[in-house]
Design a protein around this motif. Structure first.
Motif, PDB file in Angstrom:
ATOM      1  N   ILE A   1       0.868  -1.170   0.000  1.00  0.00           N
ATOM      2  CA  ILE A   1       0.000   0.000   0.000  1.00  0.00           C
ATOM      3  C   ILE A   1       0.907   1.224   0.000  1.00  0.00           C
ATOM      4  CG2 ILE A   1      -1.827   1.231   1.196  1.00  0.00           C
ATOM      5  CD1 ILE A   1      -2.475  -1.526   2.531  1.00  0.00           C
ATOM      6  N   ILE A   2       0.834   2.001  -1.081  1.00  0.00           N
ATOM      7  CA  ILE A   2       1.734   3.139  -1.279  1.00  0.00           C
ATOM      8  C   ILE A   2       0.910   4.395  -1.464  1.00  0.00           C
ATOM      9  CG2 ILE A   2       3.529   4.100  -2.764  1.00  0.00           C
ATOM     10  CD1 ILE A   2       4.129   1.198  -3.647  1.00  0.00           C
ATOM     11  N   GLU A   3       1.283   5.465  -0.764  1.00  0.00           N
ATOM     12  CA  GLU A   3       0.630   6.758  -0.924  1.00  0.00           C
ATOM     13  C   GLU A   3       1.570   7.685  -1.692  1.00  0.00           C
ATOM     14  OE1 GLU A   3      -0.957  10.534   1.713  1.00  0.00           O
ATOM     15  OE2 GLU A   3      -0.458   8.662   2.714  1.00  0.00           O
ATOM     16  N   VAL A   4       1.036   8.355  -2.699  1.00  0.00           N
ATOM     17  CA  VAL A   4       1.839   9.237  -3.556  1.00  0.00           C
ATOM     18  C   VAL A   4       2.095  10.556  -2.821  1.00  0.00           C
ATOM     19  CG1 VAL A   4       1.946  10.431  -5.772  1.00  0.00           C
ATOM     20  CG2 VAL A   4       0.802   8.215  -5.612  1.00  0.00           C
ATOM     21  N   ARG A   5       3.366  10.917  -2.654  1.00  0.00           N
ATOM     22  CA  ARG A   5       3.724  12.194  -2.029  1.00  0.00           C
ATOM     23  C   ARG A   5       4.292  13.191  -3.021  1.00  0.00           C
ATOM     24  NH1 ARG A   5       7.404  10.598   2.856  1.00  0.00           N
ATOM     25  NH2 ARG A   5       8.331  12.549   2.221  1.00  0.00           N
ATOM     26  N   ARG A   6       4.914  12.684  -4.098  1.00  0.00           N
ATOM     27  CA  ARG A   6       5.533  13.545  -5.099  1.00  0.00           C
ATOM     28  C   ARG A   6       5.519  12.829  -6.439  1.00  0.00           C
ATOM     29  NH1 ARG A   6      11.232  15.635  -3.537  1.00  0.00           N
ATOM     30  NH2 ARG A   6      10.412  17.718  -3.344  1.00  0.00           N
ATOM     31  N   LEU A   7       5.341  13.581  -7.509  1.00  0.00           N
ATOM     32  CA  LEU A   7       5.322  12.992  -8.844  1.00  0.00           C
ATOM     33  C   LEU A   7       6.711  13.048  -9.457  1.00  0.00           C
ATOM     34  CD1 LEU A   7       2.027  14.549 -10.260  1.00  0.00           C
ATOM     35  CD2 LEU A   7       2.347  12.320  -9.194  1.00  0.00           C
ATOM     36  N   ILE A   8       7.151  11.927  -9.996  1.00  0.00           N
ATOM     37  CA  ILE A   8       8.399  11.874 -10.765  1.00  0.00           C
ATOM     38  C   ILE A   8       8.154  10.997 -11.976  1.00  0.00           C
ATOM     39  CG2 ILE A   8       9.981  12.294  -8.850  1.00  0.00           C
ATOM     40  CD1 ILE A   8      10.519   9.293  -8.758  1.00  0.00           C
ATOM     41  N   ALA A   9       8.808  11.365 -13.080  1.00  0.00           N
ATOM     42  CA  ALA A   9       8.634  10.607 -14.315  1.00  0.00           C
ATOM     43  C   ALA A   9       9.901   9.847 -14.686  1.00  0.00           C
ATOM     44  CB  ALA A   9       8.244  11.538 -15.456  1.00  0.00           C
ATOM     45  N   LYS A  10      11.041  10.275 -14.175  1.00  0.00           N
ATOM     46  CA  LYS A  10      12.312   9.618 -14.477  1.00  0.00           C
ATOM     47  C   LYS A  10      12.765   8.802 -13.284  1.00  0.00           C
ATOM     48  CE  LYS A  10      12.939  11.609 -18.457  1.00  0.00           C
ATOM     49  NZ  LYS A  10      12.909  10.883 -19.682  1.00  0.00           N
ATOM     50  N   ARG A  11      13.447   7.706 -13.555  1.00  0.00           N
ATOM     51  CA  ARG A  11      13.942   6.840 -12.494  1.00  0.00           C
ATOM     52  C   ARG A  11      15.112   7.529 -11.789  1.00  0.00           C
ATOM     53  NH1 ARG A  11      13.027   1.124 -11.798  1.00  0.00           N
ATOM     54  NH2 ARG A  11      14.755   0.097 -10.786  1.00  0.00           N
ATOM     55  N   VAL A  12      15.061   7.528 -10.471  1.00  0.00           N
ATOM     56  CA  VAL A  12      16.109   8.162  -9.672  1.00  0.00           C
ATOM     57  C   VAL A  12      16.669   7.143  -8.693  1.00  0.00           C
ATOM     58  CG1 VAL A  12      15.159  10.498  -9.870  1.00  0.00           C
ATOM     59  CG2 VAL A  12      14.389   9.022  -8.022  1.00  0.00           C
ATOM     60  N   GLY A  13      17.632   7.530  -7.914  1.00  0.00           N
ATOM     61  CA  GLY A  13      18.232   6.646  -6.928  1.00  0.00           C
ATOM     62  C   GLY A  13      17.222   6.216  -5.880  1.00  0.00           C
ATOM     63  N   ALA A  14      17.525   5.138  -5.183  1.00  0.00           N
ATOM     64  CA  ALA A  14      16.595   4.581  -4.203  1.00  0.00           C
ATOM     65  C   ALA A  14      16.306   5.560  -3.072  1.00  0.00           C
ATOM     66  CB  ALA A  14      17.153   3.279  -3.637  1.00  0.00           C
ATOM     67  N   GLU A  15      17.315   6.278  -2.618  1.00  0.00           N
ATOM     68  CA  GLU A  15      17.106   7.232  -1.525  1.00  0.00           C
ATOM     69  C   GLU A  15      16.211   8.379  -1.972  1.00  0.00           C
ATOM     70  OE1 GLU A  15      19.616  10.206   1.372  1.00  0.00           O
ATOM     71  OE2 GLU A  15      20.668   8.569   0.379  1.00  0.00           O
ATOM     72  N   ALA A  16      16.457   8.899  -3.173  1.00  0.00           N
ATOM     73  CA  ALA A  16      15.620   9.984  -3.688  1.00  0.00           C
ATOM     74  C   ALA A  16      14.202   9.498  -3.974  1.00  0.00           C
ATOM     75  CB  ALA A  16      16.242  10.560  -4.957  1.00  0.00           C
ATOM     76  N   ALA A  17      14.061   8.271  -4.440  1.00  0.00           N
ATOM     77  CA  ALA A  17      12.735   7.723  -4.740  1.00  0.00           C
ATOM     78  C   ALA A  17      11.918   7.527  -3.468  1.00  0.00           C
ATOM     79  CB  ALA A  17      12.866   6.396  -5.477  1.00  0.00           C
ATOM     80  N   SER A  18      12.577   7.251  -2.353  1.00  0.00           N
ATOM     81  CA  SER A  18      11.846   7.016  -1.105  1.00  0.00           C
ATOM     82  C   SER A  18      11.147   8.275  -0.600  1.00  0.00           C
ATOM     83  CB  SER A  18      12.784   6.472  -0.027  1.00  0.00           C
ATOM     84  OG  SER A  18      13.719   7.465   0.348  1.00  0.00           O
ATOM     85  N   HIS A  19      11.551   9.456  -1.067  1.00  0.00           N
ATOM     86  CA  HIS A  19      10.899  10.708  -0.679  1.00  0.00           C
ATOM     87  C   HIS A  19       9.631  10.963  -1.486  1.00  0.00           C
ATOM     88  CE1 HIS A  19      14.227  11.699   1.887  1.00  0.00           C
ATOM     89  NE2 HIS A  19      15.062  11.537   0.884  1.00  0.00           N
ATOM     90  N   CYS A  20       9.352  10.147  -2.488  1.00  0.00           N
ATOM     91  CA  CYS A  20       8.207  10.361  -3.375  1.00  0.00           C
ATOM     92  C   CYS A  20       6.970   9.571  -2.955  1.00  0.00           C
ATOM     93  CB  CYS A  20       8.593   9.991  -4.805  1.00  0.00           C
ATOM     94  SG  CYS A  20       9.909  11.016  -5.449  1.00  0.00           S
ATOM     95  N   PHE A  21       7.093   8.713  -1.958  1.00  0.00           N
ATOM     96  CA  PHE A  21       5.948   7.924  -1.529  1.00  0.00           C
ATOM     97  C   PHE A  21       6.045   7.609  -0.047  1.00  0.00           C
ATOM     98  CE2 PHE A  21       9.142   4.816  -2.678  1.00  0.00           C
ATOM     99  CZ  PHE A  21       9.017   3.836  -1.712  1.00  0.00           C
TER     100      PHE A  21
END
Length: 125
Positions: free
Chosen positions: A67-87
């Protein structure tokens, strides 16, 4: 690598799931949408549906559901640490499989004797 300061206006659900590293490839995320494993706010979606901030996405994977809640929209794949701030992950912990109470033999103790084997079979039932 950090997240770009300007986030896109809309992002496809398959691209977003790939960007946050929920799936290894975008085509795998698309296939999961096509198979009905992805739901946004409780409704099954197509891969082309847009994601908005605040959506709750349920991803069904082999026997359990993320169960994932969207916190930020991104369209390009980023590093795992940066991606963790998006959900935000609201997934309950996976159930732990019960351990069997089988006796463990000491390393180097040799093969079990016939009596040891019978005792082990009694424990198994």
């Amino acid at each position: 690598m950090s997240i770009p300061s300007s986030s896109p206006a809309n992002v496809r659900v398959d691209a977003w799931l790939w960007a946050i590293r929920a799936y290894k490839t975008r085509s795998a995320a698309t296939a999961a949408c096509r198979a009905g494993h992805i739901r946004i706010n409780g409704n099954p979606v197509k891969a082309s549906q847009s994601v908005i901030i605040g959506d709750t996405i349920r991803v069904r994977e082999s026997g359990w559901e993320r169960i994932i809640e969207v916190r930020r929209l991104i369209a390009k794949r980023v590093g795992a640490e940066a991606a963790s701030h998006c959900f935000t992950d609201h997934t309950p912990p996976r159930p732990v499989a019960p351990k069997l109470g089988l006796p463990q033999r000491d390393r180097g103790a040799g093969r079990p004797t016939k009596k040891d084997r019978r005792d082990m079979e009694k424990l198994r039932g």
